[in-house]
Scaffold this motif. Structure first.
Motif, PDB file in Angstrom:
ATOM      1  N   SER A  20       0.830  -1.211   0.000  1.00 60.11           N
ATOM      2  CA  SER A  20       0.000   0.000   0.000  1.00 60.11           C
ATOM      3  C   SER A  20       0.864   1.260   0.000  1.00 60.11           C
ATOM      4  N   GLU A  21       2.068   1.207   0.583  1.00 63.36           N
ATOM      5  CA  GLU A  21       2.981   2.363   0.480  1.00 63.36           C
ATOM      6  C   GLU A  21       3.429   2.583  -0.961  1.00 63.36           C
ATOM      7  N   ALA A  22       3.763   1.480  -1.632  1.00 59.77           N
ATOM      8  CA  ALA A  22       4.202   1.587  -3.030  1.00 59.77           C
ATOM      9  C   ALA A  22       3.050   2.101  -3.902  1.00 59.77           C
ATOM     10  N   ALA A  23       1.846   1.569  -3.673  1.00 64.15           N
ATOM     11  CA  ALA A  23       0.676   2.005  -4.460  1.00 64.15           C
ATOM     12  C   ALA A  23       0.382   3.479  -4.212  1.00 64.15           C
ATOM     13  N   ALA A  24       0.567   3.928  -2.968  1.00 63.77           N
ATOM     14  CA  ALA A  24       0.296   5.338  -2.650  1.00 63.77           C
ATOM     15  C   ALA A  24       1.258   6.257  -3.408  1.00 63.77           C
ATOM     16  N   LEU A  25       2.529   5.838  -3.516  1.00 58.97           N
ATOM     17  CA  LEU A  25       3.489   6.647  -4.279  1.00 58.97           C
ATOM     18  C   LEU A  25       3.096   6.702  -5.756  1.00 58.97           C
ATOM     19  N   LEU A  26       2.670   5.552  -6.295  1.00 59.44           N
ATOM     20  CA  LEU A  26       2.224   5.528  -7.701  1.00 59.44           C
ATOM     21  C   LEU A  26       1.007   6.428  -7.888  1.00 59.44           C
ATOM     22  N   ARG A  27       0.065   6.351  -6.940  1.00 58.25           N
ATOM     23  CA  ARG A  27      -1.151   7.170  -7.033  1.00 58.25           C
ATOM     24  C   ARG A  27      -0.796   8.663  -6.975  1.00 58.25           C
ATOM     25  N   ALA A  28       0.263   8.976  -6.255  1.00 55.46           N
ATOM     26  CA  ALA A  28       0.693  10.379  -6.129  1.00 55.46           C
ATOM     27  C   ALA A  28       1.508  10.844  -7.340  1.00 55.46           C
ATOM     28  N   GLY A  29       1.653   9.977  -8.349  1.00 54.50           N
ATOM     29  CA  GLY A  29       2.332  10.400  -9.576  1.00 54.50           C
ATOM     30  C   GLY A  29       3.832  10.158  -9.573  1.00 54.50           C
ATOM     31  N   GLU A  30       4.277   9.255  -8.665  1.00 55.03           N
ATOM     32  CA  GLU A  30       5.719   8.941  -8.619  1.00 55.03           C
ATOM     33  C   GLU A  30       6.007   7.633  -9.368  1.00 55.03           C
ATOM     34  N   THR A  31       7.306   7.343  -9.539  1.00 55.46           N
ATOM     35  CA  THR A  31       7.710   6.099 -10.212  1.00 55.46           C
ATOM     36  C   THR A  31       8.204   5.074  -9.191  1.00 55.46           C
ATOM     37  N   VAL A  32       7.754   3.836  -9.344  1.00 59.82           N
ATOM     38  CA  VAL A  32       8.159   2.751  -8.442  1.00 59.82           C
ATOM     39  C   VAL A  32       8.493   1.511  -9.282  1.00 59.82           C
ATOM     40  N   ALA A  33       9.643   0.899  -9.032  1.00 60.02           N
ATOM     41  CA  ALA A  33      10.013  -0.338  -9.735  1.00 60.02           C
ATOM     42  C   ALA A  33       9.416  -1.535  -9.014  1.00 60.02           C
ATOM     43  N   PHE A  34       8.996  -2.529  -9.775  1.00 58.05           N
ATOM     44  CA  PHE A  34       8.362  -3.717  -9.185  1.00 58.05           C
ATOM     45  C   PHE A  34       8.739  -4.966  -9.983  1.00 58.05           C
ATOM     46  N   PRO A  35       8.720  -6.127  -9.300  1.00 64.67           N
ATOM     47  CA  PRO A  35       9.091  -7.360  -9.996  1.00 64.67           C
ATOM     48  C   PRO A  35       7.937  -7.887 -10.853  1.00 64.67           C
ATOM     49  N   THR A  36       8.251  -8.464 -11.999  1.00 60.46           N
ATOM     50  CA  THR A  36       7.272  -9.249 -12.755  1.00 60.46           C
ATOM     51  C   THR A  36       7.943 -10.594 -13.038  1.00 60.46           C
ATOM     52  N   GLU A  37       7.235 -11.493 -13.696  1.00 61.13           N
ATOM     53  CA  GLU A  37       7.835 -12.803 -13.987  1.00 61.13           C
ATOM     54  C   GLU A  37       8.873 -12.712 -15.103  1.00 61.13           C
ATOM     55  N   THR A  38       8.908 -11.593 -15.850  1.00 59.23           N
ATOM     56  CA  THR A  38       9.892 -11.470 -16.932  1.00 59.23           C
ATOM     57  C   THR A  38      11.134 -10.727 -16.445  1.00 59.23           C
ATOM     58  N   VAL A  39      11.000  -9.410 -16.239  1.00 63.42           N
ATOM     59  CA  VAL A  39      12.082  -8.572 -15.699  1.00 63.42           C
ATOM     60  C   VAL A  39      11.430  -7.556 -14.763  1.00 63.42           C
ATOM     61  N   TYR A  40      12.240  -6.755 -14.064  1.00 62.24           N
ATOM     62  CA  TYR A  40      11.656  -5.697 -13.223  1.00 62.24           C
ATOM     63  C   TYR A  40      11.109  -4.577 -14.109  1.00 62.24           C
ATOM     64  N   GLY A  41       9.924  -4.063 -13.748  1.00 63.94           N
ATOM     65  CA  GLY A  41       9.328  -2.957 -14.487  1.00 63.94           C
ATOM     66  C   GLY A  41       9.455  -1.662 -13.695  1.00 63.94           C
ATOM     67  N   LEU A  42       9.470  -0.534 -14.425  1.00 70.25           N
ATOM     68  CA  LEU A  42       9.445   0.766 -13.752  1.00 70.25           C
ATOM     69  C   LEU A  42       8.049   1.355 -13.933  1.00 70.25           C
ATOM     70  N   GLY A  43       7.277   1.364 -12.848  1.00 73.63           N
ATOM     71  CA  GLY A  43       5.868   1.711 -12.936  1.00 73.63           C
ATOM     72  C   GLY A  43       5.570   3.181 -12.721  1.00 73.63           C
ATOM     73  N   ALA A  44       4.481   3.636 -13.381  1.00 75.55           N
ATOM     74  CA  ALA A  44       3.879   4.947 -13.112  1.00 75.55           C
ATOM     75  C   ALA A  44       2.417   4.852 -13.536  1.00 75.55           C
ATOM     76  N   ASP A  45       1.569   5.688 -12.953  1.00 72.82           N
ATOM     77  CA  ASP A  45       0.145   5.721 -13.300  1.00 72.82           C
ATOM     78  C   ASP A  45      -0.011   6.031 -14.793  1.00 72.82           C
ATOM     79  N   ALA A  46      -0.532   5.055 -15.543  1.00 73.63           N
ATOM     80  CA  ALA A  46      -0.608   5.191 -17.006  1.00 73.63           C
ATOM     81  C   ALA A  46      -1.653   6.211 -17.453  1.00 73.63           C
TER      82      ALA A  46
END
Ligand code: AMP
Ligand code: MG
Length: 337
Positions: A20-46
């Motif tokens: 929920s901390e990571a999601a809150a940063l994304l919701r606030a318009g920040e970038t957060v890296a997260f694991p997927t089954e392929t490689v790590y992604g760099l996330g932001a609110d699309a």
């Protein structure tokens, strides 16, 4: 910028507080890296153009290379697209969540810089418990290219992300090493067939069981069907030669270069490493799945060795081998046959 790091790789139950901390940063318009089954992604609110712009800035990614929107389920998928061909339901049933990305007609819900102004959008449901938990907590689509500096190998561990992006992004969710190790397969979904824009974790053979596949050549072309095709994925710090031949041939090439005083690293499966002498051994395990999983980590490791040249074996282009050879050909400086 301080980069926050949450470690949930050793949890048996995913830490809801971290998510929920990571999601809150994304919701606030920040970038957060997260694991997927392929490689790590760099996330932001699309759906947030300014947030998405931070991805391009952090990675140094060319503005005309569109991003993949990540969603948790089919309902969220459908909220981003129009006029899905009928067979897409069958592909989703078979391969999603999983390493398959669908390029389909966009309905304009995502910000314009996600699609680089194209009328189509790339969407994927990743198959990773941490990614899915984070996407559910967000409840908005998350744009997510690989979490590396553009031009470097994609990250398969949180440490790789840290190496490249610390200080440039708001957070990293560490979920341990990724599984598949190469990026998702990207398909363009046309009316009655699909075109593979990028080979990846789901193979042509698997897709063909459901819908006809039309192949594209994967060279860098002037007018690429997918913007990503015109970019060389990764230029290693050390020249990479692909040697197409048996162990004797590989040994001969290495011996010649060592004779000129070069330190040579061999990037190969264990069966070959045991038979060929080189200065540095970079193990890719034994199966093609192992090779995909270990490839990027070894391409990063070479920097820390004092090798002058990296020699790799050539892999069979079947199954996941197609994706492996696609990435190696983009990274190589010479092909010796
Ligand atoms: P990456 O995020 O670096 O793993 O790459 C995503 C890949 O999908 C890139 O090669 C993009 O060019 C490609 N891609 C994303 N959106 C589209 C689109 N709308 N049409 C064609 N290719 C796309
Ligand atoms: Mg990438």
């Amino acid at each position: 910028m301080e980069t926050k790091r949450w470690n949930i790789q050793r949890e048996t139950e995913i830490n809801k507080q971290f998510i929920s901390e990571a999601a809150a940063l994304l919701r606030a318009g920040e970038t957060v890296a997260f694991p997927t089954e392929t490689v790590y992604g760099l996330g932001a609110d699309a759906t947030n153009q300014l947030a998405v712009a931070k991805i391009f800035a952090a990675k140094g990614r060319p503005q005309d290379n569109p991003l993949i929107a990540h969603v948790a389920n089919v309902e969220q998928f459908q909220q981003l697209v129009d006029n899905l061909p009928d067979y897409v339901d069958d592909l989703i049933a078979a391969f999603s969540p999983g390493p398959l990305t669908y390029v389909v007609e966009s309905n304009g819900v995502c910000a314009e810089n996600v699609t680089a102004g194209l009328s189509t959008i790339a969407v994927r449901i990743p198959d990773h418990p941490v990614a899915l938990e984070l996407l559910r907590a967000c409840n908005f689509p998350v744009a997510g290219p690989s979490a590396n500096i553009s031009g470097k190998p994609s990250p398969t561990t949180a440490d790789h992300v840290y190496e490249d992006l610390t200080g440039r992004i708001a957070g990293i969710v560490d979920g341990g090493p990724t599984g598949v190790g190469v990026e998702s397969t990207v398909i363009s979904c046309r009316e009655n067939d699909v075109v593979i824009l990028r080979p990846g974790g789901i193979t042509k053979e698997q897709i063909e069981k459901i819908v006809p596949v039309t192949e594209l050549r994967n060279e860098i072309v002037d007018k690429p069907a997918s913007p990503g095709m015109k970019y060389k994925h990764y230029s290693p710090d050390v020249p990479l030669w692909l040697v197409d031949g048996d162990t004797e041939k590989i040994q001969k090439v290495i011996a010649e270069e060592r004779g000129k005083g070069k330190k040579v690293a061999l990037l190969a499966r264990d069966a070959i490493l045991e038979l060929v002498e080189a200065d540095v051994s970079l193990s890719l395990g034994s199966s093609l799945e192992d090779v995909a999983n270990k490839l990027y980590d070894n391409l990063r490791k070479i920097k820390k060795s004092d090798a002058d040249l990296m020699v790799s074996e050539v892999f069979p282009e079947s199954g996941i081998g197609q994706a492996i050879m696609n990435r190696l050909k983009k990274a190589m400086t010479a092909y010796i046959s």
